[in-house]
Design a protein around this motif. Structure first.
Motif, mmCIF file in Angstrom:
data_model
loop_
_atom_site.group_PDB
_atom_site.id
_atom_site.type_symbol
_atom_site.label_atom_id
_atom_site.label_comp_id
_atom_site.label_asym_id
_atom_site.label_seq_id
_atom_site.Cartn_x
_atom_site.Cartn_y
_atom_site.Cartn_z
ATOM 1 N N SER A 72 -12.551 -6.007 -39.488
ATOM 2 C CA SER A 72 -12.177 -6.278 -40.485
ATOM 3 C C SER A 72 -12.691 -5.725 -41.577
ATOM 4 O O SER A 72 -11.876 -6.028 -42.910
ATOM 5 C CB SER A 72 -11.230 -7.851 -40.518
ATOM 6 O OG SER A 72 -10.614 -7.774 -39.117
ATOM 7 N N THR A 75 -10.414 -2.059 -42.739
ATOM 8 C CA THR A 75 -9.285 -1.923 -42.827
ATOM 9 C C THR A 75 -8.974 -3.606 -42.697
ATOM 10 O O THR A 75 -8.990 -4.573 -42.909
ATOM 11 C CB THR A 75 -9.067 -1.211 -41.966
ATOM 12 O OG1 THR A 75 -7.441 -1.048 -41.913
ATOM 13 C CG2 THR A 75 -8.735 -2.605 -40.249
ATOM 14 N N ARG A 76 -7.496 -3.075 -44.033
ATOM 15 C CA ARG A 76 -6.900 -3.982 -43.810
ATOM 16 C C ARG A 76 -5.342 -3.995 -42.635
ATOM 17 O O ARG A 76 -5.925 -3.143 -41.446
ATOM 18 C CB ARG A 76 -5.976 -4.502 -45.200
ATOM 19 C CG ARG A 76 -6.153 -4.755 -46.213
ATOM 20 C CD ARG A 76 -5.822 -4.893 -47.259
ATOM 21 N NE ARG A 76 -6.859 -5.567 -48.305
ATOM 22 C CZ ARG A 76 -7.188 -6.362 -48.677
ATOM 23 N NH1 ARG A 76 -6.200 -7.935 -48.440
ATOM 24 N NH2 ARG A 76 -7.572 -7.027 -49.224
ATOM 25 N N TRP A 77 -4.669 -4.622 -41.882
ATOM 26 C CA TRP A 77 -3.659 -4.796 -40.483
ATOM 27 C C TRP A 77 -2.718 -4.898 -40.537
ATOM 28 O O TRP A 77 -2.303 -5.076 -41.555
ATOM 29 C CB TRP A 77 -4.566 -5.774 -39.380
ATOM 30 C CG TRP A 77 -6.079 -5.874 -39.633
ATOM 31 C CD1 TRP A 77 -7.176 -6.555 -39.986
ATOM 32 C CD2 TRP A 77 -6.242 -5.061 -38.304
ATOM 33 N NE1 TRP A 77 -8.074 -6.130 -39.125
ATOM 34 C CE2 TRP A 77 -7.297 -5.091 -38.504
ATOM 35 C CE3 TRP A 77 -5.933 -3.545 -37.902
ATOM 36 C CZ2 TRP A 77 -8.673 -4.729 -37.476
ATOM 37 C CZ3 TRP A 77 -6.986 -3.069 -36.710
ATOM 38 C CH2 TRP A 77 -8.595 -3.189 -37.025
ATOM 39 N N ARG A 78 -2.161 -4.484 -40.048
ATOM 40 C CA ARG A 78 0.072 -5.005 -39.822
ATOM 41 C C ARG A 78 -0.196 -4.586 -38.700
ATOM 42 O O ARG A 78 -0.730 -4.325 -37.852
ATOM 43 C CB ARG A 78 0.299 -3.127 -40.353
ATOM 44 C CG ARG A 78 1.862 -2.810 -39.911
ATOM 45 C CD ARG A 78 2.117 -1.901 -40.351
ATOM 46 N NE ARG A 78 4.123 -2.111 -39.692
ATOM 47 C CZ ARG A 78 4.730 -2.325 -38.459
ATOM 48 N NH1 ARG A 78 3.844 -1.714 -37.208
ATOM 49 N NH2 ARG A 78 5.720 -1.705 -38.314
ATOM 50 N N TYR A 189 -2.673 -5.596 -33.811
ATOM 51 C CA TYR A 189 -2.896 -4.831 -35.127
ATOM 52 C C TYR A 189 -2.794 -3.633 -35.119
ATOM 53 O O TYR A 189 -3.359 -2.621 -34.079
ATOM 54 C CB TYR A 189 -3.592 -5.591 -35.799
ATOM 55 C CG TYR A 189 -3.232 -7.096 -36.395
ATOM 56 C CD1 TYR A 189 -2.368 -7.184 -37.314
ATOM 57 C CD2 TYR A 189 -3.949 -8.253 -35.654
ATOM 58 C CE1 TYR A 189 -2.058 -9.060 -37.840
ATOM 59 C CE2 TYR A 189 -3.872 -9.567 -35.487
ATOM 60 C CZ TYR A 189 -2.919 -9.859 -36.568
ATOM 61 O OH TYR A 189 -2.943 -11.376 -36.799
ATOM 62 N N GLN A 192 -3.640 -1.040 -41.769
ATOM 63 C CA GLN A 192 -2.876 -1.450 -42.456
ATOM 64 C C GLN A 192 -2.671 0.759 -43.101
ATOM 65 O O GLN A 192 -1.413 1.076 -42.839
ATOM 66 C CB GLN A 192 -2.814 -1.661 -43.933
ATOM 67 C CG GLN A 192 -1.655 -1.839 -44.569
ATOM 68 C CD GLN A 192 -1.284 -3.291 -45.401
ATOM 69 O OE1 GLN A 192 -2.475 -3.426 -46.526
ATOM 70 N NE2 GLN A 192 -0.931 -4.096 -45.253
ATOM 71 N N ALA A 377 -13.455 -5.314 -47.032
ATOM 72 C CA ALA A 377 -11.621 -5.669 -47.136
ATOM 73 C C ALA A 377 -11.767 -6.887 -45.754
ATOM 74 O O ALA A 377 -12.129 -6.830 -45.401
ATOM 75 C CB ALA A 377 -11.235 -4.103 -46.315
ATOM 76 N N ALA A 378 -10.838 -7.727 -46.636
ATOM 77 C CA ALA A 378 -10.436 -9.234 -45.722
ATOM 78 C C ALA A 378 -8.842 -8.173 -44.627
ATOM 79 O O ALA A 378 -8.459 -7.125 -44.515
ATOM 80 C CB ALA A 378 -9.852 -9.704 -46.925
ATOM 81 N N LYS A 379 -9.331 -9.399 -43.599
ATOM 82 C CA LYS A 379 -8.053 -9.237 -43.250
ATOM 83 C C LYS A 379 -6.706 -9.401 -43.006
ATOM 84 O O LYS A 379 -5.967 -10.183 -43.762
ATOM 85 C CB LYS A 379 -8.541 -10.683 -42.073
ATOM 86 C CG LYS A 379 -9.607 -10.697 -40.931
ATOM 87 C CD LYS A 379 -9.646 -11.636 -40.319
ATOM 88 C CE LYS A 379 -10.488 -12.654 -40.590
ATOM 89 N NZ LYS A 379 -10.862 -13.395 -39.586
#
Length: 379
Positions: A72, A75-78, A189, A192, A377-379
């Motif tokens: 994390s 990257t940010r996550w989807r 996840y 993103q 980057a944040a989660k």
């Protein structure tokens, strides 16, 4: 002079490069024979502008909070829960096999208890579970084995399930409820902005230099380095001294269709028909909106880049010969699927790399004050 040469810019090599650079403040050169970072997880935008996975679908899932938190940073996550259908007897049914699968294929109206009894009546117990066929037939019987596993496994591996280690089919559970998720991990996840962006962030440290389209044998002759992390095929490292380890490869056919969607889920398997094993439709994975859709057909092959170690007893015996050589190599660490001749999910490779870094720090004390890298980057 580099402190470390890392061979391979996939998860194993990139994680170790990042940890060494940021936590030990040492200089790292990462090389890869391909023209991109990310290894098999590399993704790119095709000519239509759709984000696709060049080497087939890569779905991130893990039960490890530590691994999820580590990634994390980059990257940010989807949120994404993977679902797979199999085309069987002309119908699409969930895989792993669940209550919906059996009711749909056989025109039944079983509940969970009824399905458990139905499967138990068809199961063929084995005194010893040794092969992939044993795993399935002993749990759910021959009919479902023939429909879902036998043909698919023969296409995927090039041999009958009776000739493969039990670990291959043991990875696919059978459920007596209607849960149609392929994975049940706590963290499911997708990056993103894709895997390639994740790797670029991971490797964007001033102590890391990346050289692509670079051959290891040439690099080791021309570049000065103190220690080596190797993530390529272990038999190749030792010039195939005991012979080649068998690997299964994949060939991909990418296509863009002039329609919004092709299939109801990201992946449809074909255990009974077609030369390919599955079709992947990427917009399900990425959440991208586009008037067209891009897909990939997968054709297993014995020719091409090594993807999957073939889990058979004689192959593991051959690997053990190479492992004994690897264990006595000074200042060389072998990490990843190809270097340790094991099938790992992405999170397992990350976990192995982080564990290797901890061992490195135990064996080689840090001489400098580490320059800690803040999360990007944040989660």
């Amino acid at each position: 002079m580099f402190d470390w040469l890392v061979v391979g810019a996939g998860f194993a090599g990139s994680v170790l490069a990042e940890r060494i650079a940021s936590q030990r403040d040492e200089r790292v050169l990462v090389i890869d024979k391909r023209p991109h970072v990310g290894g098999n997880a590399y993704d790119r935008y095709d000519e239509a502008g759709i984000l696709i996975h060049q080497y087939g679908p890569h779905i991130f899932h893990t039960n490890s909070e530590a691994i999820f938190d580590y990634l994390s940073q980059f990257t940010r996550w989807r949120p994404y829960e993977h679902r797979v259908l199999a085309e069987v007897d002309g119908m699409l049914a969930p895989i792993p096999i669940n209550l919906t699968t059996v009711n749909r294929l056989f025109g039944l109206a079983l509940d969970s208890e009824g399905l458990a009894r139905w499967l138990a009546e068809r199961a063929e117990p084995r005194a010893e579970i040794r092969t992939s066929e044993d795993v399935v037939v002993s749990a759910i019987g021959r009919e479902l084995y023939e429909k879902f596993f036998k043909g698919y496994t023969r296409k995927q591996w090039g041999v009958d399930p009776s000739e493969l280690d039990k670990s291959v089919t043991a990875r696919v559970p059978t459920r007596t409820n209607t849960d149609d998720r392929y994975f049940t991990d706590a963290y499911q996840y997708m990056p993103q902005h894709g895997y390639t962006r994740l790797f670029e962030r991971m490797l964007a440290h001033p102590n890391i230099k990346v050289m692509l389209q670079t051959d290891f044998e040439e690099a080791r002759k021309e570049i000065a380095f103190r220690r080596l992390i190797y993530t390529g095929p272990i038999d190749e490292f030792f010039d195939f001294r005991f012979g080649k380890l068998p690997y299964r490869s994949l060939q991909f056919r990418h296509a863009t269709l002039d329609q919004s969607w092709l299939q109801p889920v990201a992946v449809v398997n074909y255990p009974q028909t077609q030369a390919y094993t599955r079709i992947t439709e990427y917009k399900h994975l990425t959440g991208q909106r586009h008037e067209k859709t891009s897909i990939t057909y997968e054709f297993p092959s014995d020719v091409g880049d090594p993807y999957y170690p073939v889990p058979r007893a004689e192959n593991m015996a051959l690997y053990k010969k190479y492992e004994r050589l690897a264990l006595v190599q000074p200042d060389v660490w072998f990490v990843g699927r190809l270097a340790t001749y094991r099938y790992y999910n992405m999170d397992q490779v990350v976990g192995q790399a982080l564990a290797t870094f901890r061992r490195i720090c135990q064996d080689i004390p840090v001489k400098k004050t580490p320059g800690l890298r803040p999360p990007v980057a944040a989660k």
